[in-house]
Scaffold this active site. Structure first.
Site, mmCIF file in Angstrom:
data_model
loop_
_atom_site.group_PDB
_atom_site.id
_atom_site.type_symbol
_atom_site.label_atom_id
_atom_site.label_comp_id
_atom_site.label_asym_id
_atom_site.label_seq_id
_atom_site.Cartn_x
_atom_site.Cartn_y
_atom_site.Cartn_z
ATOM 1 N N ASP A 88 0.809 -1.215 0.000
ATOM 2 C CA ASP A 88 0.000 0.000 0.000
ATOM 3 C C ASP A 88 0.847 1.271 0.000
ATOM 4 O O ASP A 88 2.017 1.257 0.389
ATOM 5 C CB ASP A 88 -0.909 0.044 1.234
ATOM 6 C CG ASP A 88 -2.043 -0.955 1.155
ATOM 7 O OD1 ASP A 88 -2.014 -1.827 0.256
ATOM 8 O OD2 ASP A 88 -2.949 -0.890 2.004
ATOM 9 N N HIS A 138 3.681 -2.364 3.030
ATOM 10 C CA HIS A 138 3.727 -1.018 2.458
ATOM 11 C C HIS A 138 5.041 -0.820 1.703
ATOM 12 O O HIS A 138 6.121 -1.131 2.240
ATOM 13 C CB HIS A 138 3.586 0.043 3.559
ATOM 14 C CG HIS A 138 2.275 -0.025 4.278
ATOM 15 N ND1 HIS A 138 2.034 -0.967 5.260
ATOM 16 C CD2 HIS A 138 1.138 0.708 4.150
ATOM 17 C CE1 HIS A 138 0.794 -0.808 5.715
ATOM 18 N NE2 HIS A 138 0.235 0.205 5.064
#
Length: 487
Positions: A309, A451
Protein backbone atom coordinates in the site's frame (compact mmCIF):
# COMPACT_ATOMS: atom_id res chain seq x y z
CA UNK A 1 -53.52 123.91 -81.38
CA UNK A 2 -52.29 120.73 -82.73
CA UNK A 3 -48.76 121.85 -82.31
CA UNK A 4 -49.34 123.03 -78.78
CA UNK A 5 -50.97 119.77 -77.78
CA UNK A 6 -48.11 117.81 -79.19
CA UNK A 7 -45.71 119.90 -77.18
CA UNK A 8 -47.69 119.45 -73.99
CA UNK A 9 -47.98 115.69 -74.63
CA UNK A 10 -44.32 115.40 -75.31
CA UNK A 11 -43.58 117.37 -72.21
CA UNK A 12 -45.80 115.06 -70.15
CA UNK A 13 -44.20 111.96 -71.60
CA UNK A 14 -40.81 113.32 -70.76
CA UNK A 15 -41.90 114.03 -67.23
CA UNK A 16 -43.23 110.46 -66.79
CA UNK A 17 -40.05 109.01 -68.18
CA UNK A 18 -37.99 111.07 -65.79
CA UNK A 19 -40.15 109.96 -62.87
CA UNK A 20 -39.77 106.27 -63.80
CA UNK A 21 -36.07 106.63 -64.12
CA UNK A 22 -35.98 108.31 -60.74
CA UNK A 23 -37.95 105.48 -59.23
CA UNK A 24 -35.68 102.92 -60.82
CA UNK A 25 -32.70 104.72 -59.38
CA UNK A 26 -34.25 104.59 -55.93
CA UNK A 27 -35.28 100.87 -56.19
CA UNK A 28 -31.98 99.67 -57.62
CA UNK A 29 -29.93 99.42 -54.35
CA UNK A 30 -32.83 97.72 -52.50
CA UNK A 31 -33.21 95.01 -55.12
CA UNK A 32 -29.50 94.55 -55.30
CA UNK A 33 -29.36 94.25 -51.53
CA UNK A 34 -32.19 91.72 -51.47
CA UNK A 35 -30.66 89.67 -54.24
CA UNK A 36 -27.28 89.73 -52.52
CA UNK A 37 -28.93 88.66 -49.24
CA UNK A 38 -30.69 85.82 -50.99
CA UNK A 39 -27.48 84.66 -52.60
CA UNK A 40 -25.67 84.77 -49.26
CA UNK A 41 -28.47 82.84 -47.55
CA UNK A 42 -28.52 80.17 -50.24
CA UNK A 43 -24.74 79.90 -50.13
CA UNK A 44 -24.80 79.52 -46.34
CA UNK A 45 -27.43 76.77 -46.52
CA UNK A 46 -25.47 74.93 -49.16
CA UNK A 47 -22.25 75.21 -47.14
CA UNK A 48 -23.97 73.92 -43.98
CA UNK A 49 -25.29 70.92 -45.87
CA UNK A 50 -21.92 70.21 -47.44
CA UNK A 51 -20.04 70.62 -44.18
CA UNK A 52 -22.54 68.43 -42.33
CA UNK A 53 -22.07 65.72 -44.90
CA UNK A 54 -18.31 66.06 -44.68
CA UNK A 55 -18.39 65.89 -40.90
CA UNK A 56 -20.54 62.76 -41.00
CA UNK A 57 -18.22 61.32 -43.60
CA UNK A 58 -15.26 62.23 -41.40
CA UNK A 59 -16.88 60.55 -38.42
CA UNK A 60 -17.48 57.41 -40.43
CA UNK A 61 -13.92 57.43 -41.68
CA UNK A 62 -12.62 58.02 -38.17
CA UNK A 63 -14.70 55.17 -36.79
CA UNK A 64 -13.53 52.97 -39.62
CA UNK A 65 -9.94 53.90 -38.90
CA UNK A 66 -10.41 53.15 -35.22
CA UNK A 67 -11.78 49.71 -36.07
CA UNK A 68 -8.98 49.13 -38.50
CA UNK A 69 -6.46 50.25 -35.88
CA UNK A 70 -7.92 47.86 -33.32
CA UNK A 71 -7.76 45.04 -35.84
CA UNK A 72 -4.23 45.91 -36.87
CA UNK A 73 -3.06 46.11 -33.28
CA UNK A 74 -4.19 42.57 -32.51
CA UNK A 75 -2.11 39.56 -33.43
CA UNK A 76 -4.13 36.50 -34.52
CA UNK A 77 -2.51 33.09 -34.93
CA UNK A 78 -3.79 29.55 -35.38
CA UNK A 79 -1.89 26.51 -34.16
CA UNK A 80 -2.48 22.76 -34.16
CA UNK A 81 -3.03 21.01 -30.83
CA UNK A 82 -2.47 17.64 -29.19
CA UNK A 83 -6.11 16.79 -29.93
CA UNK A 84 -6.84 15.42 -33.43
CA UNK A 85 -8.83 17.82 -35.56
CA UNK A 86 -8.65 20.63 -32.99
CA UNK A 87 -6.78 23.87 -33.59
CA UNK A 88 -6.25 26.72 -31.15
CA UNK A 89 -6.78 30.33 -32.25
CA UNK A 90 -5.05 33.10 -30.29
CA UNK A 91 -6.01 36.78 -30.63
CA UNK A 92 -3.88 39.19 -28.60
CA UNK A 93 -3.68 42.98 -28.33
CA UNK A 94 -1.09 44.77 -26.23
CA UNK A 95 -2.86 48.12 -26.37
CA UNK A 96 -2.13 49.85 -23.07
CA UNK A 97 -5.71 50.90 -22.37
CA UNK A 98 -7.69 48.08 -23.98
CA UNK A 99 -5.52 44.95 -23.88
CA UNK A 100 -7.00 41.53 -24.53
CA UNK A 101 -5.85 37.91 -24.82
CA UNK A 102 -8.33 35.48 -26.35
CA UNK A 103 -8.01 31.75 -26.99
CA UNK A 104 -10.67 29.62 -28.64
CA UNK A 105 -10.99 26.30 -30.50
CA UNK A 106 -11.39 25.72 -34.20
CA UNK A 107 -12.44 22.47 -35.86
CA UNK A 108 -13.18 21.29 -39.39
CA UNK A 109 -16.89 21.95 -38.84
CA UNK A 110 -17.92 25.43 -39.98
CA UNK A 111 -21.22 25.48 -38.08
CA UNK A 112 -19.43 24.92 -34.80
CA UNK A 113 -16.68 27.38 -35.73
CA UNK A 114 -19.29 30.04 -36.51
CA UNK A 115 -20.98 29.53 -33.13
CA UNK A 116 -17.69 29.91 -31.27
CA UNK A 117 -16.60 32.89 -33.34
CA UNK A 118 -19.93 34.62 -32.72
CA UNK A 119 -19.37 34.36 -28.98
CA UNK A 120 -15.79 35.60 -29.29
CA UNK A 121 -16.74 38.50 -31.59
CA UNK A 122 -19.61 39.63 -29.36
CA UNK A 123 -17.38 39.50 -26.28
CA UNK A 124 -14.64 41.50 -27.96
CA UNK A 125 -16.93 44.14 -29.50
CA UNK A 126 -18.86 44.66 -26.25
CA UNK A 127 -15.59 45.12 -24.41
CA UNK A 128 -14.24 47.69 -26.86
CA UNK A 129 -17.57 49.53 -26.98
CA UNK A 130 -17.61 49.79 -23.18
CA UNK A 131 -14.08 51.14 -23.18
CA UNK A 132 -15.01 53.85 -25.71
CA UNK A 133 -17.62 55.21 -23.32
CA UNK A 134 -15.02 55.88 -20.64
CA UNK A 135 -11.89 57.33 -22.21
CA UNK A 136 -10.04 57.35 -18.89
CA UNK A 137 -10.65 53.72 -17.82
CA UNK A 138 -8.04 50.98 -18.12
CA UNK A 139 -9.57 47.68 -19.24
CA UNK A 140 -8.72 44.03 -19.74
CA UNK A 141 -10.34 41.09 -21.52
CA UNK A 142 -9.05 37.56 -21.11
CA UNK A 143 -10.79 34.48 -22.54
CA UNK A 144 -9.01 31.25 -21.62
CA UNK A 145 -9.69 27.80 -23.04
CA UNK A 146 -9.78 24.35 -21.44
CA UNK A 147 -10.25 21.28 -23.62
CA UNK A 148 -11.48 17.93 -22.26
CA UNK A 149 -11.62 14.89 -24.57
CA UNK A 150 -14.15 12.15 -23.83
CA UNK A 151 -14.08 8.76 -25.47
CA UNK A 152 -12.72 8.87 -29.01
CA UNK A 153 -14.44 11.86 -30.58
CA UNK A 154 -16.27 13.94 -27.98
CA UNK A 155 -14.79 17.20 -26.76
CA UNK A 156 -15.79 19.65 -24.06
CA UNK A 157 -14.53 23.21 -24.52
CA UNK A 158 -14.71 25.55 -21.53
CA UNK A 159 -14.20 29.25 -22.27
CA UNK A 160 -13.70 31.34 -19.14
CA UNK A 161 -14.02 35.09 -19.68
CA UNK A 162 -12.49 37.58 -17.29
CA UNK A 163 -13.65 41.11 -18.12
CA UNK A 164 -12.57 44.39 -16.56
CA UNK A 165 -13.85 47.75 -17.84
CA UNK A 166 -13.04 49.95 -14.87
CA UNK A 167 -14.45 49.93 -11.38
CA UNK A 168 -13.52 47.73 -8.47
CA UNK A 169 -13.95 44.14 -9.68
CA UNK A 170 -13.45 41.86 -12.62
CA UNK A 171 -16.41 39.95 -14.07
CA UNK A 172 -15.94 36.20 -14.54
CA UNK A 173 -18.31 34.22 -16.77
CA UNK A 174 -18.18 30.85 -18.52
CA UNK A 175 -19.30 29.55 -21.90
CA UNK A 176 -19.12 25.86 -22.79
CA UNK A 177 -19.43 23.77 -25.93
CA UNK A 178 -19.73 19.97 -26.01
CA UNK A 179 -19.38 18.45 -29.48
CA UNK A 180 -19.12 15.25 -31.43
CA UNK A 181 -16.01 16.05 -33.45
CA UNK A 182 -16.82 13.43 -36.08
CA UNK A 183 -20.17 14.98 -37.01
CA UNK A 184 -19.76 18.52 -35.68
CA UNK A 185 -22.98 18.10 -33.67
CA UNK A 186 -23.23 20.22 -30.54
CA UNK A 187 -24.50 18.03 -27.70
CA UNK A 188 -27.07 19.73 -25.46
CA UNK A 189 -27.97 18.90 -21.88
CA UNK A 190 -31.27 17.55 -23.21
CA UNK A 191 -29.44 15.04 -25.39
CA UNK A 192 -27.11 14.12 -22.56
CA UNK A 193 -30.02 13.34 -20.21
CA UNK A 194 -32.11 11.49 -22.81
CA UNK A 195 -34.61 14.39 -22.98
CA UNK A 196 -36.08 13.04 -19.76
CA UNK A 197 -37.58 15.57 -17.30
CA UNK A 198 -37.23 13.07 -14.45
CA UNK A 199 -33.51 12.74 -15.17
CA UNK A 200 -33.27 16.53 -15.14
CA UNK A 201 -34.96 16.72 -11.74
CA UNK A 202 -32.59 14.13 -10.28
CA UNK A 203 -29.58 15.93 -11.73
CA UNK A 204 -30.76 19.31 -10.41
CA UNK A 205 -31.17 17.87 -6.91
CA UNK A 206 -27.64 16.47 -7.00
CA UNK A 207 -26.16 19.77 -8.18
CA UNK A 208 -27.95 21.72 -5.45
CA UNK A 209 -26.91 19.19 -2.81
CA UNK A 210 -23.28 19.33 -3.91
CA UNK A 211 -23.23 23.12 -3.64
CA UNK A 212 -24.88 23.14 -0.22
CA UNK A 213 -22.34 20.61 1.10
CA UNK A 214 -19.30 22.38 -0.32
CA UNK A 215 -17.56 23.61 2.81
CA UNK A 216 -15.46 26.13 0.85
CA UNK A 217 -18.46 28.13 -0.36
CA UNK A 218 -21.27 27.02 1.95
CA UNK A 219 -21.29 30.27 3.94
CA UNK A 220 -21.07 32.39 0.76
CA UNK A 221 -24.13 30.96 -0.98
CA UNK A 222 -27.05 33.26 -1.77
CA UNK A 223 -30.09 31.17 -0.85
CA UNK A 224 -32.68 32.56 -3.23
CA UNK A 225 -30.26 32.78 -6.14
CA UNK A 226 -29.09 29.20 -5.52
CA UNK A 227 -32.63 27.83 -5.50
CA UNK A 228 -33.48 29.69 -8.69
CA UNK A 229 -30.29 28.65 -10.52
CA UNK A 230 -30.75 24.96 -9.65
CA UNK A 231 -34.44 24.64 -10.51
CA UNK A 232 -35.01 21.65 -12.83
CA UNK A 233 -35.07 23.75 -16.00
CA UNK A 234 -33.03 22.86 -19.06
CA UNK A 235 -31.87 26.48 -19.36
CA UNK A 236 -30.20 26.29 -15.94
CA UNK A 237 -27.77 23.55 -16.96
CA UNK A 238 -26.39 24.60 -20.34
CA UNK A 239 -22.86 25.27 -19.09
CA UNK A 240 -21.38 21.80 -18.65
CA UNK A 241 -18.44 19.61 -19.58
CA UNK A 242 -17.44 15.98 -19.17
CA UNK A 243 -13.99 16.02 -17.59
CA UNK A 244 -12.01 13.65 -15.38
CA UNK A 245 -14.83 11.08 -15.23
CA UNK A 246 -17.27 13.67 -13.95
CA UNK A 247 -20.05 15.84 -15.33
CA UNK A 248 -19.13 19.41 -14.42
CA UNK A 249 -21.45 22.41 -14.20
CA UNK A 250 -20.23 26.01 -14.20
CA UNK A 251 -21.75 29.01 -12.45
CA UNK A 252 -20.77 32.63 -13.04
CA UNK A 253 -19.29 34.86 -10.40
CA UNK A 254 -22.05 36.40 -8.21
CA UNK A 255 -24.66 34.14 -9.80
CA UNK A 256 -25.29 31.95 -6.74
CA UNK A 257 -22.74 33.19 -4.20
CA UNK A 258 -20.88 36.27 -3.05
CA UNK A 259 -17.77 37.41 -4.87
CA UNK A 260 -15.38 35.73 -2.44
CA UNK A 261 -16.67 32.34 -3.60
CA UNK A 262 -15.44 33.01 -7.14
CA UNK A 263 -17.11 31.11 -9.98
CA UNK A 264 -18.34 27.82 -8.45
CA UNK A 265 -17.98 24.50 -10.26
CA UNK A 266 -19.97 21.37 -9.42
CA UNK A 267 -18.38 18.02 -10.30
CA UNK A 268 -20.70 15.01 -10.26
CA UNK A 269 -18.94 11.64 -10.71
CA UNK A 270 -20.24 9.82 -13.77
CA UNK A 271 -20.59 6.73 -11.59
CA UNK A 272 -23.10 8.66 -9.47
CA UNK A 273 -25.34 9.77 -12.36
CA UNK A 274 -24.64 6.97 -14.84
CA UNK A 275 -28.31 5.85 -15.20
CA UNK A 276 -29.35 9.41 -16.12
CA UNK A 277 -27.07 9.61 -19.14
CA UNK A 278 -27.75 8.62 -22.72
CA UNK A 279 -26.12 5.28 -23.50
CA UNK A 280 -23.25 6.73 -25.54
CA UNK A 281 -22.10 8.78 -22.55
CA UNK A 282 -22.47 6.18 -19.81
CA UNK A 283 -19.45 4.65 -18.15
CA UNK A 284 -18.17 1.68 -20.13
CA UNK A 285 -19.10 -1.77 -18.86
CA UNK A 286 -15.49 -2.55 -17.99
CA UNK A 287 -15.65 0.13 -15.30
CA UNK A 288 -18.61 -1.51 -13.58
CA UNK A 289 -17.89 -3.86 -10.70
CA UNK A 290 -17.38 -7.29 -12.25
CA UNK A 291 -18.92 -10.51 -11.04
CA UNK A 292 -16.17 -12.68 -9.57
CA UNK A 293 -15.96 -15.92 -11.52
CA UNK A 294 -16.02 -19.19 -9.59
CA UNK A 295 -12.62 -20.77 -8.82
CA UNK A 296 -11.40 -23.32 -11.33
CA UNK A 297 -8.08 -24.45 -9.78
CA UNK A 298 -7.24 -26.83 -6.99
CA UNK A 299 -8.84 -25.40 -3.82
CA UNK A 300 -6.24 -27.12 -1.65
CA UNK A 301 -3.23 -25.63 -3.42
CA UNK A 302 -1.25 -23.20 -1.30
CA UNK A 303 -1.69 -19.63 -2.50
CA UNK A 304 -0.85 -16.27 -0.99
CA UNK A 305 -1.43 -12.72 -2.18
CA UNK A 306 1.19 -10.17 -1.20
CA UNK A 307 -0.05 -6.59 -1.25
CA UNK A 308 1.76 -3.26 -0.92
CA UNK A 309 0.00 0.00 0.00
CA UNK A 310 0.66 3.75 -0.21
CA UNK A 311 3.14 3.83 -3.09
CA UNK A 312 4.61 4.19 -5.54
CA UNK A 313 7.92 5.23 -3.97
CA UNK A 314 10.84 6.26 -6.21
CA UNK A 315 13.32 4.05 -4.34
CA UNK A 316 11.55 1.45 -2.19
CA UNK A 317 9.04 0.30 -4.83
CA UNK A 318 11.83 -0.46 -7.29
CA UNK A 319 13.71 -2.47 -4.65
CA UNK A 320 10.59 -4.51 -3.90
CA UNK A 321 10.00 -5.15 -7.61
CA UNK A 322 13.52 -6.53 -7.97
CA UNK A 323 13.05 -8.89 -5.01
CA UNK A 324 9.71 -10.11 -6.42
CA UNK A 325 11.41 -10.78 -9.76
CA UNK A 326 14.02 -12.90 -7.97
CA UNK A 327 11.30 -15.30 -6.74
CA UNK A 328 9.06 -15.01 -9.82
CA UNK A 329 6.40 -13.68 -7.47
CA UNK A 330 3.35 -11.66 -8.44
CA UNK A 331 1.81 -9.09 -6.10
CA UNK A 332 -0.80 -6.32 -5.94
CA UNK A 333 0.14 -2.66 -5.40
CA UNK A 334 -2.57 -0.39 -3.99
CA UNK A 335 -1.49 3.08 -5.12
CA UNK A 336 -2.38 6.59 -4.01
CA UNK A 337 -3.45 8.89 -6.82
CA UNK A 338 -1.39 11.74 -5.40
CA UNK A 339 1.75 9.61 -5.70
CA UNK A 340 0.94 8.13 -9.11
CA UNK A 341 0.72 11.71 -10.32
CA UNK A 342 4.37 12.24 -9.38
CA UNK A 343 5.70 8.78 -10.29
CA UNK A 344 3.73 7.51 -13.31
CA UNK A 345 6.82 5.80 -14.71
CA UNK A 346 7.04 3.59 -11.62
CA UNK A 347 3.37 2.66 -11.95
CA UNK A 348 4.06 1.63 -15.54
CA UNK A 349 7.02 -0.46 -14.40
CA UNK A 350 4.85 -2.26 -11.82
CA UNK A 351 2.35 -3.20 -14.53
CA UNK A 352 5.06 -4.14 -17.03
CA UNK A 353 6.51 -6.65 -14.57
CA UNK A 354 3.19 -8.47 -14.38
CA UNK A 355 1.77 -7.15 -11.12
CA UNK A 356 -1.73 -5.93 -10.36
CA UNK A 357 -2.47 -2.28 -9.61
CA UNK A 358 -5.20 -1.25 -7.20
CA UNK A 359 -6.79 2.06 -6.20
CA UNK A 360 -6.04 3.26 -2.65
CA UNK A 361 -7.72 6.72 -2.79
CA UNK A 362 -6.11 10.05 -3.61
CA UNK A 363 -4.58 11.12 -0.32
CA UNK A 364 -5.41 8.39 2.23
CA UNK A 365 -8.38 9.80 4.22
CA UNK A 366 -10.72 7.87 6.51
CA UNK A 367 -13.51 7.35 4.00
CA UNK A 368 -16.21 6.70 6.58
CA UNK A 369 -15.79 10.28 7.80
CA UNK A 370 -16.46 11.73 4.35
CA UNK A 371 -19.67 12.36 2.42
CA UNK A 372 -20.46 9.88 -0.33
CA UNK A 373 -19.60 12.53 -2.92
CA UNK A 374 -16.21 13.06 -1.31
CA UNK A 375 -15.60 9.31 -1.22
CA UNK A 376 -16.32 9.02 -4.92
CA UNK A 377 -14.07 11.97 -5.65
CA UNK A 378 -11.22 10.20 -3.84
CA UNK A 379 -11.87 7.09 -5.90
CA UNK A 380 -12.48 8.74 -9.26
CA UNK A 381 -9.55 11.13 -9.24
CA UNK A 382 -7.21 8.24 -8.43
CA UNK A 383 -8.79 5.97 -11.03
CA UNK A 384 -8.29 8.68 -13.63
CA UNK A 385 -4.65 9.25 -12.66
CA UNK A 386 -3.86 5.54 -12.74
CA UNK A 387 -5.48 5.10 -16.13
CA UNK A 388 -3.59 8.10 -17.47
CA UNK A 389 -0.31 6.63 -16.23
CA UNK A 390 -0.68 3.00 -17.34
CA UNK A 391 -3.43 3.20 -19.98
CA UNK A 392 -5.30 0.66 -17.90
CA UNK A 393 -7.79 0.95 -15.07
CA UNK A 394 -7.18 -0.20 -11.50
CA UNK A 395 -8.86 -3.59 -10.96
CA UNK A 396 -9.36 -3.53 -7.18
CA UNK A 397 -9.81 -0.96 -4.42
CA UNK A 398 -8.56 -0.86 -0.83
CA UNK A 399 -9.97 1.78 1.56
CA UNK A 400 -7.29 3.49 3.68
CA UNK A 401 -7.07 2.00 7.20
CA UNK A 402 -9.62 -0.59 6.06
CA UNK A 403 -12.35 1.95 6.91
CA UNK A 404 -15.41 1.19 4.81
CA UNK A 405 -19.10 0.36 5.05
CA UNK A 406 -21.86 -1.15 2.93
CA UNK A 407 -22.70 2.20 1.31
CA UNK A 408 -19.11 2.79 0.20
CA UNK A 409 -18.68 -0.80 -0.98
CA UNK A 410 -21.86 -0.54 -3.06
CA UNK A 411 -20.69 2.61 -4.85
CA UNK A 412 -17.13 1.53 -5.69
CA UNK A 413 -17.26 -0.07 -9.17
CA UNK A 414 -14.46 -2.63 -8.55
CA UNK A 415 -13.97 -5.25 -5.78
CA UNK A 416 -13.17 -3.74 -2.36
CA UNK A 417 -10.35 -5.72 -0.77
CA UNK A 418 -8.98 -5.66 2.80
CA UNK A 419 -6.42 -8.17 4.20
CA UNK A 420 -6.12 -11.18 6.49
CA UNK A 421 -2.53 -10.75 7.68
CA UNK A 422 -1.22 -7.39 8.88
CA UNK A 423 2.57 -7.48 9.07
CA UNK A 424 2.54 -4.24 11.13
CA UNK A 425 5.45 -3.00 9.02
CA UNK A 426 3.88 0.46 9.24
CA UNK A 427 4.15 0.33 13.04
CA UNK A 428 7.45 -1.39 13.84
CA UNK A 429 9.55 -0.32 10.84
CA UNK A 430 11.81 -3.28 11.67
CA UNK A 431 13.01 -5.59 8.90
CA UNK A 432 13.57 -8.42 11.39
CA UNK A 433 9.94 -8.46 12.52
CA UNK A 434 8.41 -8.80 9.05
CA UNK A 435 8.86 -12.58 8.72
CA UNK A 436 7.72 -13.53 12.28
CA UNK A 437 4.50 -11.56 11.81
CA UNK A 438 3.79 -13.52 8.61
CA UNK A 439 4.70 -16.89 10.14
CA UNK A 440 2.54 -16.37 13.23
CA UNK A 441 -0.59 -15.67 11.16
CA UNK A 442 0.00 -17.75 8.03
CA UNK A 443 -2.92 -19.58 6.38
CA UNK A 444 -3.90 -20.64 2.89
CA UNK A 445 -5.37 -18.02 0.54
CA UNK A 446 -4.09 -15.27 2.82
CA UNK A 447 -3.91 -11.62 1.77
CA UNK A 448 -0.84 -10.01 3.32
CA UNK A 449 -0.69 -6.26 4.07
CA UNK A 450 2.64 -4.48 3.59
CA UNK A 451 3.73 -1.02 2.46
CA UNK A 452 6.15 -0.11 -0.32
CA UNK A 453 7.08 3.23 1.23
CA UNK A 454 9.16 1.84 4.14
CA UNK A 455 12.77 0.88 3.60
CA UNK A 456 12.47 -1.72 6.40
CA UNK A 457 9.81 -3.56 4.38
CA UNK A 458 12.12 -3.83 1.36
CA UNK A 459 14.97 -4.96 3.64
CA UNK A 460 12.91 -7.75 5.21
CA UNK A 461 11.01 -8.95 2.14
CA UNK A 462 13.61 -11.38 0.79
CA UNK A 463 13.41 -13.53 3.93
CA UNK A 464 9.60 -13.62 3.73
CA UNK A 465 9.60 -14.73 0.09
CA UNK A 466 12.25 -17.37 0.68
CA UNK A 467 10.26 -18.83 3.58
CA UNK A 468 6.90 -18.86 1.74
CA UNK A 469 8.43 -20.41 -1.36
CA UNK A 470 9.99 -23.07 0.84
CA UNK A 471 6.56 -23.83 2.29
CA UNK A 472 5.18 -24.42 -1.21
CA UNK A 473 3.12 -21.25 -1.58
CA UNK A 474 2.29 -19.82 -5.00
CA UNK A 475 2.41 -16.01 -5.20
CA UNK A 476 -0.73 -14.65 -6.90
CA UNK A 477 -2.51 -11.33 -7.24
CA UNK A 478 -5.51 -10.31 -5.15
CA UNK A 479 -7.90 -10.77 -8.07
CA UNK A 480 -6.60 -14.33 -8.54
CA UNK A 481 -7.10 -15.25 -4.90
CA UNK A 482 -10.52 -13.66 -4.34
CA UNK A 483 -12.56 -16.52 -5.89
CA UNK A 484 -11.05 -18.96 -3.37
CA UNK A 485 -11.75 -16.68 -0.43
CA UNK A 486 -15.37 -16.16 -1.49
CA UNK A 487 -16.09 -19.85 -2.02
Amino acid sequence: MIGTSDCIENKNEGSVSNTMQERRRKRGPIIDFLLLGLIVALTTIILVIILSKDEFKFQKISASKETETESVNSNISTESSAFPGIRIVTDVSNDKRTPFAIHYPQTDNEVFNDAVLQYITDSKENYLASMKKDKEAMGELNISLETFPYREHYYSFVLTKMLYVGGANHEVTTKTFFINNETGEQITIQTLLQNDENNLSTLAANVRKDLQKNLQIKDELLKEELLKATEPKWSNFTRFAIADDSLQFYFDEYEIASGSAGAPIVKLPLSLINPLLASEFQIAMENVKPITPPPTGDPNKKRIALTFDDGPHPKVTEQILNILDKYHAKATFFMLGSRVQYYPDIARDVLARGHEIGNHSWNHPVLTKLTQEQVMKEYNTTASEIEKAINHGATVFRPPYGATNDTIDAEIPVPVVLWTIDTLDWKHRNAQQLLPNVQNNLHNNAIVLMHDIHQSTADGLDAVLAYLQGQGYEFVTVSEILPYRQK
